[in-house]
Design an enzyme around this catalytic site. Structure first.
Site, PDB file in Angstrom:
ATOM      1  CB  ALA A  48      -4.044  -5.206  -4.971  1.00  0.00           C
ATOM      2  CG  LEU A  60      -0.878  -2.378  13.878  1.00  0.00           C
ATOM      3  CD1 LEU A  60      -2.066  -2.041  14.780  1.00  0.00           C
ATOM      4  CD2 LEU A  60      -0.897  -3.865  13.551  1.00  0.00           C
ATOM      5  N   GLY A  76      -0.047  -0.960 -10.628  1.00  0.00           N
ATOM      6  CA  GLY A  76       0.798   0.231 -10.648  1.00  0.00           C
ATOM      7  C   GLY A  76       2.208  -0.068 -10.162  1.00  0.00           C
ATOM      8  CG  ASP A  77       3.306  -0.939  -6.169  1.00  0.00           C
ATOM      9  OD1 ASP A  77       3.841   0.186  -6.259  1.00  0.00           O
ATOM     10  OD2 ASP A  77       2.574  -1.263  -5.221  1.00  0.00           O
ATOM     11  CB  SER A 115       1.096   2.187  -6.779  1.00  0.00           C
ATOM     12  OG  SER A 115       0.105   2.047  -5.774  1.00  0.00           O
ATOM     13  CG  HIS A 116      -3.151   4.030  -7.052  1.00  0.00           C
ATOM     14  ND1 HIS A 116      -2.525   2.916  -6.544  1.00  0.00           N
ATOM     15  CD2 HIS A 116      -3.898   3.603  -8.097  1.00  0.00           C
ATOM     16  CE1 HIS A 116      -2.899   1.850  -7.243  1.00  0.00           C
ATOM     17  NE2 HIS A 116      -3.725   2.233  -8.179  1.00  0.00           N
TER      18      HIS A 116
HETATM   19  P1  NDP Z   1       0.401  -2.807  -0.197  1.00  0.00           P
HETATM   20  O1  NDP Z   1       0.729  -4.254  -0.253  1.00  0.00           O
HETATM   21  O2  NDP Z   1       1.486  -1.839  -0.433  1.00  0.00           O
HETATM   22  O3  NDP Z   1      -0.238  -2.450   1.218  1.00  0.00           O
HETATM   23  C1  NDP Z   1      -1.428  -3.073   1.607  1.00  0.00           C
HETATM   24  C2  NDP Z   1      -1.801  -2.701   3.010  1.00  0.00           C
HETATM   25  O4  NDP Z   1      -0.903  -3.337   3.906  1.00  0.00           O
HETATM   26  C3  NDP Z   1      -1.715  -1.215   3.304  1.00  0.00           C
HETATM   27  O5  NDP Z   1      -2.759  -0.864   4.154  1.00  0.00           O
HETATM   28  C4  NDP Z   1      -0.349  -1.067   3.980  1.00  0.00           C
HETATM   29  O6  NDP Z   1      -0.285   0.020   4.887  1.00  0.00           O
HETATM   30  C5  NDP Z   1      -0.227  -2.369   4.700  1.00  0.00           C
HETATM   31  N1  NDP Z   1       1.142  -2.836   4.833  1.00  0.00           N
HETATM   32  C6  NDP Z   1       2.070  -2.941   3.855  1.00  0.00           C
HETATM   33  N2  NDP Z   1       3.208  -3.485   4.364  1.00  0.00           N
HETATM   34  C7  NDP Z   1       2.971  -3.747   5.667  1.00  0.00           C
HETATM   35  C8  NDP Z   1       3.749  -4.312   6.725  1.00  0.00           C
HETATM   36  N3  NDP Z   1       4.993  -4.729   6.532  1.00  0.00           N
HETATM   37  N4  NDP Z   1       3.173  -4.410   7.931  1.00  0.00           N
HETATM   38  C9  NDP Z   1       1.908  -3.996   8.161  1.00  0.00           C
HETATM   39  N5  NDP Z   1       1.114  -3.446   7.202  1.00  0.00           N
HETATM   40  C10 NDP Z   1       1.653  -3.325   5.970  1.00  0.00           C
HETATM   41  O7  NDP Z   1      -0.826  -2.467  -1.178  1.00  0.00           O
HETATM   42  P2  NDP Z   1      -1.195  -3.072  -2.584  1.00  0.00           P
HETATM   43  O8  NDP Z   1       0.021  -3.109  -3.409  1.00  0.00           O
HETATM   44  O9  NDP Z   1      -1.968  -4.309  -2.408  1.00  0.00           O
HETATM   45  O10 NDP Z   1      -2.160  -1.918  -3.106  1.00  0.00           O
HETATM   46  C11 NDP Z   1      -1.642  -0.601  -3.264  1.00  0.00           C
HETATM   47  C12 NDP Z   1      -2.744   0.366  -3.577  1.00  0.00           C
HETATM   48  O11 NDP Z   1      -3.245   0.138  -4.875  1.00  0.00           O
HETATM   49  C13 NDP Z   1      -3.945   0.315  -2.649  1.00  0.00           C
HETATM   50  O12 NDP Z   1      -4.149   1.619  -2.150  1.00  0.00           O
HETATM   51  C14 NDP Z   1      -5.103  -0.084  -3.544  1.00  0.00           C
HETATM   52  O13 NDP Z   1      -6.352   0.507  -3.226  1.00  0.00           O
HETATM   53  C15 NDP Z   1      -4.627   0.402  -4.887  1.00  0.00           C
HETATM   54  N6  NDP Z   1      -5.264  -0.321  -5.968  1.00  0.00           N
HETATM   55  C16 NDP Z   1      -6.247   0.291  -6.675  1.00  0.00           C
HETATM   56  C17 NDP Z   1      -6.886  -0.389  -7.684  1.00  0.00           C
HETATM   57  C18 NDP Z   1      -8.021   0.223  -8.413  1.00  0.00           C
HETATM   58  O14 NDP Z   1      -8.631  -0.455  -9.218  1.00  0.00           O
HETATM   59  N7  NDP Z   1      -8.362   1.466  -8.178  1.00  0.00           N
HETATM   60  C19 NDP Z   1      -6.509  -1.745  -8.052  1.00  0.00           C
HETATM   61  C20 NDP Z   1      -5.474  -2.299  -7.209  1.00  0.00           C
HETATM   62  C21 NDP Z   1      -4.867  -1.602  -6.217  1.00  0.00           C
HETATM   63  P3  NDP Z   1       0.525   1.373   4.506  1.00  0.00           P
HETATM   64  O15 NDP Z   1      -0.299   2.018   3.430  1.00  0.00           O
HETATM   65  O16 NDP Z   1       0.587   2.151   5.764  1.00  0.00           O
HETATM   66  O17 NDP Z   1       1.884   0.948   4.013  1.00  0.00           O
HETATM   67  O1  PYC Z   2      -2.710  -0.523  -9.463  1.00  0.00           O
HETATM   68  O2  PYC Z   2      -3.755  -2.374  -9.977  1.00  0.00           O
HETATM   69  C1  PYC Z   2      -3.683  -1.142  -9.959  1.00  0.00           C
HETATM   70  C2  PYC Z   2      -4.803  -0.354 -10.515  1.00  0.00           C
HETATM   71  C3  PYC Z   2      -5.756  -0.751 -11.382  1.00  0.00           C
HETATM   72  C4  PYC Z   2      -6.575   0.332 -11.609  1.00  0.00           C
HETATM   73  C5  PYC Z   2      -6.103   1.360 -10.868  1.00  0.00           C
HETATM   74  N1  PYC Z   2      -5.028   0.918 -10.198  1.00  0.00           N
END
Ligand code: NDP
Ligand code: PYC
Length: 333
Positions: free
Chosen positions: A179, A302, A186-187, A46-47
């Protein structure tokens, strides 16, 4: 069609060339390229390169000051301020890193308060390098208003991620990065593009009705926080730390209507770094012990395990790029 495998350094060079073509200075192009390539390498898609069109359209929209160099307000205690001046938070972090590490060594704890910064990436690349050097790091960033409170229908919060990383004996750092919304925005965009439905409680449509249809969430609707009111509290706390505390904008204050094409929020980031040797003894061994206990209790996976497995594969075989990714990247060169 199968994915192409590209050596990591080649992908960094390719992305840096794209940023240079958009007029960014070499130093900033290099930081953004390494960050985005690392996301692609680790399967943080997603990034990863998916974000390149958003970077390019934002730079061309005149939003922010992507070429700006940050200004540090060093203070003399644990808190270091950085005015990113409309530039990228990763550049601000790079600029302030040496001072931050000096303060952590001297005091055991220090924080960076970054304001007026753009962030368009995952948070783990910001925190994990500290853990690789024996430190504990926690960071939050707010984004743009696409998340309603709980209950609620109007977007007020950003997707507001929080990332944590700490050293762990015998394994990669224990890192999570997530998040405050049910999914990253992004997802939602990826699901809309690929025609996948999301969980039924992921968001609301333009009429405030619950929906798992990504198109309805994106078209006048909103995401919901993860975990109902508990996620809303975290989303709000991140607004408070990343914006009210740093002096940056709340997600709901991001107004890019005069900059069509702008996609990168201009807000703030808060980062706390601690030296665990100032606390209990054998910190990294204790984290490993707890990880083992959790796995033995049934949670085999994890956070970070998946990413590090994909990273190891990419290091052996190259970073995976789909044919569409490759076409898109070449179109910017
Ligand atoms: P996910 O829900 O995909 O994952 C969140 C965390 O949980 C990760 O550390 C992941 O590890 C872990 N995880 C996921 N599934 C499991 C599982 N089944 N068991 C154990 N651990 C698990 O992430 P989000 O969708 O919430 O966010 C995705 C990315 O988007 C993040 O990197 C976040 O920083 C980024 N983001 C950036 C924003 C911005 O403003 N810049 C805004 C919002 C989000 P693993 O990575 O190993 O799968
Ligand atoms: O995936 O939610 C998101 C996001 C917002 C800004 C950068 N990534």
């Amino acid at each position: 069609m199968t994915d192409t495998r590209v050596p990591f350094d080649d992908l960094v060079q390719m992305l840096a060339a794209i940023f240079l073509r958009q007029g960014l200075p070499e130093h900033i192009a290099g930081i953004l390229a390494a960050n985005c390539a690392a996301c692609q390498r680790d399967g943080a898609l997603s990034h990863g390169v998916f974000r390149i069109p958003g970077y390019v359209s934002t730079i061309n929209s005149g939003w922010g000051q992507p070429e700006a160099m940050p200004v540090i307000d060093p203070g003399d205690g644990a808190l270091i301020g950085v005015d990113a001046r409309g530039g990228f938070a990763q550049v601000a972090l790079d600029h302030a890193r040496a001072l931050l590490l000096d303060r952590v060594r001297a005091q055991g704890i220090a924080a960076l308060s970054i304001r007026h910064s753009q962030h368009f990436s995952a948070l783990w690349p910001d925190v994990e390098p500290f853990a690789e050097n024996g430190l504990v790091a926690l960071s939050v960033v707010n984004s743009m208003a696409v998340v309603a409170p709980a209950p609620g229908a109007a977007p007020v919060f950003g997707t507001n991620p929080m990332g944590f990383s700490c050293p762990r004996d015998g394994q990669p750092p224990y890192t999570w990065d997530q998040a405050a919304s049910a999914l990253a925005h992004g997802d939602v965009q990826i699901a809309a593009r690929e025609g996948h439905m999301l969980p039924a409680d992921a968001g609301v449509d333009a009429h405030g009705q619950p929906t798992g249809d990504p198109a309805k969430i994106l078209d006048g609707g909103a995401l919901l926080p993860f975990g109902g009111h508990k996620g809303a509290s975290i989303a709000m706390t991140i607004e408070i730390l990343a914006a009210a505390f740093t002096g940056g904008a709340f997600s709901a204050e991001v107004d890019w209507t005069d900059h069509p094409g702008a996609r990168i929020p201009l807000t703030g980031q808060f980062l706390l770094v601690m030296d665990p040797s100032r606390g209990g003894t054998g910190f990294a061994a204790r984290v490993a012990q707890l990880s083992d206990t959790v796995r033995a209790a049934g949670q085999q996976r994890l956070p970070g395990d998946r990413r590090h497995r994909i990273r190891a594969d990419a290091q052996a075989r190259g970073v995976a790029l789909s044919p569409d990714d490759l076409t898109m990247l070449n179109s910017y060169l």
